[in-house]
Scaffold this motif. Structure first.
Motif, short mmCIF file in Angstrom:
data_model
loop_
_atom_site.label_atom_id
_atom_site.label_comp_id
_atom_site.label_asym_id
_atom_site.label_seq_id
_atom_site.Cartn_x
_atom_site.Cartn_y
_atom_site.Cartn_z
N ILE A 28 1.12 -1.27 0.04
CA ILE A 28 0.45 -0.22 -0.06
C ILE A 28 0.31 1.46 0.15
CG2 ILE A 28 -1.71 1.83 1.09
CD1 ILE A 28 -2.74 -1.47 2.43
N SER A 29 1.98 1.58 0.75
CA SER A 29 2.33 2.37 1.12
C SER A 29 3.35 2.64 -0.06
CB SER A 29 4.05 1.81 1.97
OG SER A 29 4.91 1.28 2.09
N THR A 30 3.85 2.03 -0.78
CA THR A 30 4.75 1.39 -2.15
C THR A 30 3.70 1.91 -3.33
OG1 THR A 30 5.87 -0.29 -1.67
CG2 THR A 30 6.42 0.65 -3.94
N GLY A 31 2.08 1.84 -3.11
CA GLY A 31 1.79 2.23 -4.35
C GLY A 31 1.51 3.69 -4.45
N ILE A 32 1.69 4.47 -3.17
CA ILE A 32 1.43 5.66 -2.91
C ILE A 32 2.74 6.55 -2.62
CG2 ILE A 32 0.43 6.70 -1.36
CD1 ILE A 32 -1.84 5.50 0.07
N LEU A 33 3.53 5.94 -2.57
CA LEU A 33 4.93 6.81 -3.03
C LEU A 33 5.66 6.97 -3.80
CD1 LEU A 33 6.30 6.33 1.06
CD2 LEU A 33 4.76 8.04 -0.18
N ASN A 34 5.06 5.12 -4.76
CA ASN A 34 6.09 5.46 -6.29
C ASN A 34 5.28 4.84 -7.02
OD1 ASN A 34 7.97 4.78 -7.82
ND2 ASN A 34 8.61 3.40 -6.62
N PRO A 35 5.55 6.57 -7.84
CA PRO A 35 4.13 6.64 -9.10
C PRO A 35 4.92 5.39 -10.31
CG PRO A 35 4.58 8.41 -8.71
CD PRO A 35 4.92 7.51 -7.20
N THR A 36 6.33 5.93 -10.00
CA THR A 36 7.00 5.52 -10.94
C THR A 36 6.54 4.12 -11.65
OG1 THR A 36 8.51 7.26 -11.37
CG2 THR A 36 9.49 5.42 -12.22
N LEU A 37 6.63 2.94 -10.81
CA LEU A 37 6.37 1.85 -10.65
C LEU A 37 5.10 1.01 -11.20
CD1 LEU A 37 8.21 -0.73 -9.11
CD2 LEU A 37 6.77 -1.05 -7.57
N ARG A 38 4.15 2.30 -9.79
CA ARG A 38 3.13 2.18 -10.32
C ARG A 38 2.31 2.47 -11.60
NH1 ARG A 38 0.98 5.92 -6.87
NH2 ARG A 38 0.31 7.44 -8.38
N ARG A 39 2.80 3.66 -13.07
CA ARG A 39 2.19 2.91 -14.11
C ARG A 39 3.56 2.52 -14.88
NH1 ARG A 39 2.39 8.80 -11.84
NH2 ARG A 39 4.49 8.89 -12.91
N LEU A 40 4.49 1.87 -14.55
CA LEU A 40 5.20 0.60 -15.31
C LEU A 40 4.62 -0.04 -16.17
CD1 LEU A 40 8.51 -0.10 -15.51
CD2 LEU A 40 7.69 -1.59 -14.30
N ASP A 41 4.91 0.43 -17.26
CA ASP A 41 4.97 -0.63 -18.68
C ASP A 41 5.72 -1.13 -19.09
OD1 ASP A 41 3.18 -1.25 -20.99
OD2 ASP A 41 1.57 -0.62 -20.45
N LEU A 42 6.35 -2.82 -19.62
CA LEU A 42 7.58 -3.33 -20.68
C LEU A 42 6.50 -3.43 -21.48
CD1 LEU A 42 7.88 -5.82 -17.74
CD2 LEU A 42 8.78 -3.32 -18.06
N THR A 43 5.12 -3.06 -22.52
CA THR A 43 5.01 -3.31 -23.65
C THR A 43 6.24 -2.43 -24.50
OG1 THR A 43 3.09 -3.21 -22.92
CG2 THR A 43 2.96 -3.11 -25.40
N LYS A 44 6.32 -1.20 -24.25
CA LYS A 44 7.17 -0.65 -25.88
C LYS A 44 8.65 -0.60 -25.68
CE LYS A 44 8.75 4.20 -26.12
NZ LYS A 44 8.83 5.66 -26.01
N ASP A 45 9.15 -1.73 -24.09
CA ASP A 45 10.42 -2.06 -23.81
C ASP A 45 10.41 -2.71 -24.94
OD1 ASP A 45 11.81 -0.94 -21.67
OD2 ASP A 45 9.64 -0.55 -21.18
N MET A 46 9.48 -4.58 -25.03
CA MET A 46 9.19 -5.54 -25.73
C MET A 46 9.02 -5.49 -27.09
SD MET A 46 7.35 -7.91 -23.56
CE MET A 46 7.89 -9.75 -24.14
N GLN A 47 8.67 -4.25 -27.71
CA GLN A 47 8.33 -4.04 -28.72
C GLN A 47 9.67 -3.48 -29.54
OE1 GLN A 47 5.22 -0.71 -28.29
NE2 GLN A 47 3.78 -2.34 -29.05
N GLU A 48 10.53 -2.55 -28.56
CA GLU A 48 11.36 -1.44 -29.32
C GLU A 48 13.12 -3.27 -29.74
OE1 GLU A 48 12.79 0.65 -26.18
OE2 GLU A 48 11.82 2.25 -27.02
#
Length: 423
Positions: free
Chosen positions: A397-417
């Motif tokens: 819960i605390s990580t989800g609130i305090l770390n928006p970078t991790l919360r928004r992480l999406d690996l689709t673009k990296d795999m496409q590249e």
């Protein structure tokens, strides 16, 4: 993006040999760990002794991790892997020796116990080299565009061995005893030591070969801390494993709470790995790269809930189901974390990054065992497990609130590249 081929990496012969060797090693290692847990608790009848097993493996694995990563990046990977297997066989033979009544007749229980702890300690030193070597070797066997697929099958192989090893150990302890069970472990390690030479030697990819140790270690740590996706994922997983380390207390639950004996112990120990293995097979067909950060948070939250349910349960079947679903959720987090590491780590830094990962995540298994043993001693076994699960929920819960970078992480673009570069 092209349709995913779930068997792409399995079409490479050397990768199949690598998977077989890894299966044998993990099967043997997980068998050995379970057998030693059972033997130590049978000698002491003290949950704290189980925590000490974790401590004696954690301390050397953690303290040597960065140096091991430097060595791995500087050396040829196949031969280093073979050396690690050879040393593992010596440890396995030593444990076989220490549980053979004919060899240790006249030894006190404390002498046997401390000798087992000493071999566990040396196993921790060895494990600090195993992880970075395996992680680096995969990248030299398969092409870069297949890294995510190879990571899934490698992790699935690890989980399959983790499923079968503990269950098999539970049955062999029951059927043939501790000593002959460790003889099987030693035989499996010897077999893997022959098979590893079917993999060809690989080139050293590090352009800074011979770089001073201090500079090399600093570069590896700096890279991890600058790459927020890697740092966030492994930190979150470390904390969840640290506080959710109920597995270390399974001998207590099997013998004293659920009263299911060695066979039930084998099933309980295997249940998380069964769940994780099935999850990993699914991800080979259904990628989970989209919205990976939210999926990671949700998976670890579910893991914490399962640990709490297991701690409160007095029913063998409820406990078994809770552990199974803890493995399902852990499997999701493991696939996401391994995919992040493979996609975002340069070839010449794989050993050091894998070592930092082992410090954060791999060693937290043993530190979690120590934490579980200590809290069980202070609070009682059930309270300790529920406390660990609750701390995992609060961390997510605390990580989800305090770390928006991790919360928004999406690996689709990296795999496409990676696919575009390969094509």
């Amino acid at each position: 993006m092209q349709k995913q081929d779930p068997y792409a990496s399995l079409r490479i012969k050397e990768f199949n040999i690598f998977l077989l060797v890894r299966f044998l090693l993990v099967f043997a290692w997980s068998m050995q760990f379970i057998i030693i847990e059972w033997q130590v608790y049978s000698i002491t009848k003290d949950p704290w002794s189980l925590g000490l097993i974790g401590a004696f493996e954690f301390l050397p694995a953690f303290s040597m991790a960065l140096f091991a990563g430097h060595i791995v990046d500087q050396k040829e990977k196949r031969n280093l892997f073979a050396l690690c297997i050879g040393l593992f066989s010596l440890i396995s033979f030593g444990l076989y020796f220490l549980t053979n009544p004919d060899f240790i007749s006249g030894w006190s229980s404390n002498t046997v116990l401390y000798s087992i702890y000493a071999l566990v300690f040396f196993g921790g030193l060895l494990r600090s080299f195993f992880g970075p070597t395996i992680f680096s070797l995969i990248a030299l066997i398969v092409p870069k565009k297949l890294y995510p697929n190879a990571a899934t099958w490698s992790s699935s192989t690890w989980q399959m061995a983790s499923v079968l090893g503990p269950a098999f150990a539970g049955y062999t302890i029951y059927l043939i005893g501790v000593n002959l069970s460790l003889c099987i472990v030693f035989s499996l390690v010897l077999l893997s030591s022959f098979l590893v030479f079917l993999i060809k030697r690989k080139p050293i990819m590090n352009p800074k070969k011979g770089e001073p140790v201090s500079k090399s270690l600093k570069e590896g740590i700096s890279f991890v801390f600058k790459t927020k996706a890697i740092l966030g994922a492994i930190t979150l997983d470390m904390i969840s494993v640290l506080f959710g380390g109920a597995i270390a207390l399974l001998p207590v639950f099997a013998q004293d709470i659920l009263q299911v004996g060695s066979k039930g112990f084998g099933f309980l120990r295997a249940a998380p790995a069964v769940g994780a293995f099935l999850t990993m097979l699914t991800t080979a067909y259904i990628p989970i790269s989209k919205n990976a950060g939210m999926k990671l948070l949700a998976a670890i939250f579910g893991f914490g809930l399962c640990i709490i349910i297991f701690g409160l349960s007095t029913s063998f079947w409820i406990s078994l189901i809770a552990l199974f679903f803890s493995g399902v959720t852990d499997g999701v987090s493991m696939v996401i974390r391994q995919t992040i590491l493979q996609l975002k780590t340069p070839d010449h830094m794989r050993g050091r990054v894998a070592s930092v990962n082992s410090m954060f995540v791999g060693s937290s298994n043993e530190l979690g065992a120590l934490e579980s043993g200590l809290t069980a001693k202070l609070m009682g076994t059930v309270t300790a497990v529920v406390f660990g699960g609750t701390m995992t929920l609060l961390t997510v819960i605390s990580t989800g609130i305090l770390n928006p970078t991790l919360r928004r992480l999406d690996l689709t673009k990296d795999m496409q590249e990676q696919e575009e570069k390969a094509n």
